[in-house]
Structures are given as C-alpha cells and as structure tokens.
Design an enzyme around this catalytic site. Structure first.
Site, short mmCIF file in Angstrom:
data_model
loop_
_atom_site.label_atom_id
_atom_site.label_comp_id
_atom_site.label_asym_id
_atom_site.label_seq_id
_atom_site.Cartn_x
_atom_site.Cartn_y
_atom_site.Cartn_z
N THR A 1 -16.34 -8.28 6.10
CA THR A 1 -17.28 -7.17 6.18
C THR A 1 -17.55 -6.24 5.00
O THR A 1 -18.49 -5.93 4.66
CB THR A 1 -16.87 -6.35 7.27
OG1 THR A 1 -16.95 -7.42 8.52
CG2 THR A 1 -18.09 -5.29 7.93
N TYR B 1 -24.18 -10.46 18.30
CA TYR B 1 -25.74 -10.78 18.78
C TYR B 1 -25.99 -11.28 20.04
O TYR B 1 -26.82 -10.93 20.94
CB TYR B 1 -26.53 -11.30 17.60
CG TYR B 1 -28.00 -11.15 17.82
CD1 TYR B 1 -29.03 -10.15 17.90
CD2 TYR B 1 -28.94 -12.44 18.13
CE1 TYR B 1 -30.21 -10.06 17.93
CE2 TYR B 1 -30.34 -12.52 18.52
CZ TYR B 1 -30.82 -11.18 18.28
OH TYR B 1 -32.19 -11.21 18.71
N TYR C 1 -11.16 -12.08 14.42
CA TYR C 1 -11.54 -10.86 13.98
C TYR C 1 -12.08 -10.15 15.40
O TYR C 1 -13.56 -10.38 15.52
CB TYR C 1 -12.44 -11.01 12.91
CG TYR C 1 -13.00 -9.72 12.34
CD1 TYR C 1 -12.54 -8.53 12.45
CD2 TYR C 1 -14.14 -9.83 11.35
CE1 TYR C 1 -12.87 -7.35 11.92
CE2 TYR C 1 -14.47 -8.73 10.71
CZ TYR C 1 -13.97 -7.26 10.94
OH TYR C 1 -14.20 -6.17 10.31
N ARG D 1 -19.10 -3.64 15.78
CA ARG D 1 -19.92 -4.39 14.87
C ARG D 1 -20.53 -5.58 15.38
O ARG D 1 -21.92 -5.96 15.33
CB ARG D 1 -19.42 -5.00 13.39
CG ARG D 1 -18.92 -3.71 12.54
CD ARG D 1 -18.54 -4.30 11.07
NE ARG D 1 -18.28 -3.29 10.45
CZ ARG D 1 -19.15 -2.99 9.59
NH1 ARG D 1 -20.40 -3.08 9.83
NH2 ARG D 1 -18.88 -1.77 8.59
N LYS E 1 -7.18 -9.79 13.76
CA LYS E 1 -7.38 -8.55 13.22
C LYS E 1 -8.00 -7.70 14.31
O LYS E 1 -9.24 -8.12 14.52
CB LYS E 1 -8.08 -8.66 11.94
CG LYS E 1 -8.93 -7.43 11.46
CD LYS E 1 -9.69 -7.78 10.28
CE LYS E 1 -10.31 -6.45 9.79
NZ LYS E 1 -11.17 -6.39 8.47
N ILE F 1 -5.07 -4.93 7.93
CA ILE F 1 -6.03 -5.34 6.78
C ILE F 1 -6.92 -4.39 6.82
O ILE F 1 -7.75 -3.85 7.44
CB ILE F 1 -6.76 -6.65 7.83
CG1 ILE F 1 -5.79 -7.70 7.77
CG2 ILE F 1 -7.91 -7.31 6.73
CD1 ILE F 1 -6.34 -9.12 8.60
#
Length: 291
Positions: A48, A112, A138, A143, A166, A207
C-alpha cells in the site's frame, strides 16, 4: 521463514519516482541503503505504501528485480501481491518463485467484492496452494472494506504455506492471534501506533511506515524490551507517537514521502489519486516531526 523469525522491523517501503513520475532506480538504491542504516531489518515492496495498485505490472516487476539486486541477501524482501480477483492473484503469485530472491509474499484480503469469512478462506487456500513462496495475510479492513476475523486467520494459520499475518485490527486481536496461533506463525502489526504493544505481547514485530523516519528509535525500543527495559521502551514510544500520527495525518504515502524528501532522501511525489502535500502542509508536518 528462518530469516523472518529474526526480522522484527519490516519497512513497508515507498516507491521512489523521478520528476517524470517514473520509477527511479538510482533513488531506490539511495533509499534502500538509507533504510538499512536506519533500523530496517526487512523490506516490503509494492505494498500500500509502495503504491502497488498504482504501479504497472512492468514497474512492479522492476521493483522486485532491482530491490533484490540492491539488497543482495542482506535482509528479507517481501513483495505485496493480490487483488479482489482470486484468479488474477493466483496468476500473479505463480509468476514469482524462490529463484526471484523474495522471502515471502504479502497477500491482501480481497477488497471491493466484500467476501464473507468462508469466501476469504477459500481465496487464501487457493492462493497458498498455488504459490511457490510463503504467504503472509494482509488484514486491513480500513482499506478493503471487510475484516478477516481472528477465527478465520487461526484456521488459515494451519496451512503449511501461510506463515503469518500483517494485522491492522487492534491490540485485542493481536493478543488473541499471538496466544492461539501455532508457535511458528508470525503475527505482525501493520499499525505503527501498536509497535510497542505487539512486541510486549510477544508478536513477531511491526510492518511499518513510520520506520522510514523513526527506524532507529524503533530498533532501540525493541532492544530495550528484549533486555527487560520496559520503561525506556515506553518512553521512546511516547516520544515518537506524535510524529507517527503526523505521518498519517493525510492520505498515505504523501506525508512519509514529504518527510523523506525533507531529509534529502528524494523519493518524488505520490501518484494520483493521492496528492502531494502543499507547502503549508509540509511546514506543518515538519513542525510535528521536529517536536
């Protein structure tokens, strides 16, 4: 996997661009050497913060090849991969092998489409089965729009090719993951504000975006915790928290790129739709980082 066990501070690295908005390999070399001298023990590219979704396939491949060459086995390198399409993600991971020099792949929870927990699990099993490299989940609902719940992650942690997560859902979830997952499973926080807590909870580490700027402080903080010096570690975290907040005060990675440019580690500006900081915003950022 063995290297990652000793890797507590992984920098989610920005992608350096030149004034023509092209990936700049000379700036990449300078950036990587700067990071390795300033606390980074591993590098994540095309994530990202690296504006992976805004890079072309050729640019992502170039970032992998150039980073591996510059790093030259000094620290682990992880590449961000993944999309809202399972088929496309499988295609992408199959193109990367151990011969590429990568240590692992960071695969984002599908966005999405908003799959349910069973859909997420099916996605990651399909990808992990297809991948020639170990997978790190992740989980970043801010997000992706969906949260992978702790029980889902714990089930996926049993897969031999899924080696870690993460996680960006807070300390309570980090604590449960660290407590309930297999011993070898690596639990990283993806939130810089949780850098102290994840270490104290006996997680794998962080991270980080803020390690671009505060890498040496984070390294010292983790060394203090390893030596049982919790009070000095807490003092470091309190000192860098205002700067961490400033680095996320505007859409990332605009602030951290501005902060690096301010340090004469030139990385250019972010790509649209992320705007660079205005002069006034840069001034405010500088005040917050200098305090």
């Amino acid at each position: 996997m063995k290297d990652l066990k000793l890797t507590q501070i992984i920098t989610a690295m920005v992608t350096p661009f030149n004034e023509q908005d092209e990936v700049d390999t000379q700036r990449l070399n300078v950036l990587l050497e700067y990071l390795l001298k300033n606390g980074s023990q591993g590098i994540l590219i095309n994530g990202t913060t690296g504006e992976g979704p805004n890079l072309t396939a050729a640019e992502r491949n170039e970032m992998i090849q150039k980073t591996i060459k510059i790093i030259d086995d000094r620290v682990p390198v992880i590449a961000g991969v993944g999309s809202n399409s399972t088929r496309a993600t499988v295609t992408d991971v199959q193109a990367l092998t151990a011969d590429s020099g990568l240590t692992a792949l960071l695969i984002v929870v599908p966005y999405y489409n908003k799959p349910d927990q069973n859909g997420m699990m099916a996605h990651f099993i399909k990808v992990a089965d297809a991948s020639n490299l170990p997978i790190i989940i992740y989980n970043i609902p801010g997000r992706t729009g969906v949260k992978m719940e702790v029980p889902t992650i714990l089930k996926l942690a049993q897969h031999p090719n899924i080696i870690g997560v993460k996680n960006c859902t807070g300390t309570a979830d980090l604590a449960m993951l660290i407590d309930k997952s297999p011993t070898e499973f690596l639990v990283y926080s993806g939130e810089d504000e949780d850098a102290l807590e994840v270490k104290i909870l006996d997680g794998a580490g962080i991270i980080s975006v803020a390690s671009h700027i505060f890498g040496m402080q984070m390294k010292q903080m983790y060394q203090d915790i390893d030596c049982g010096k919790v009070d000095p570690a807490g003092k470091i975290m309190r000192a860098i928290l205002p700067g961490i907040k400033a680095l996320f005060s505007l859409p990332s990675p605009a602030p951290v790129k501005a902060a690096l440019n301010r340090r004469n580690v030139f990385v250019g500006e972010p790509r649209l739709p992320i705007l660079p900081l205005s002069k006034e915003q840069q001034k405010d950022l500088g005040k917050n980082l200098d305090n």
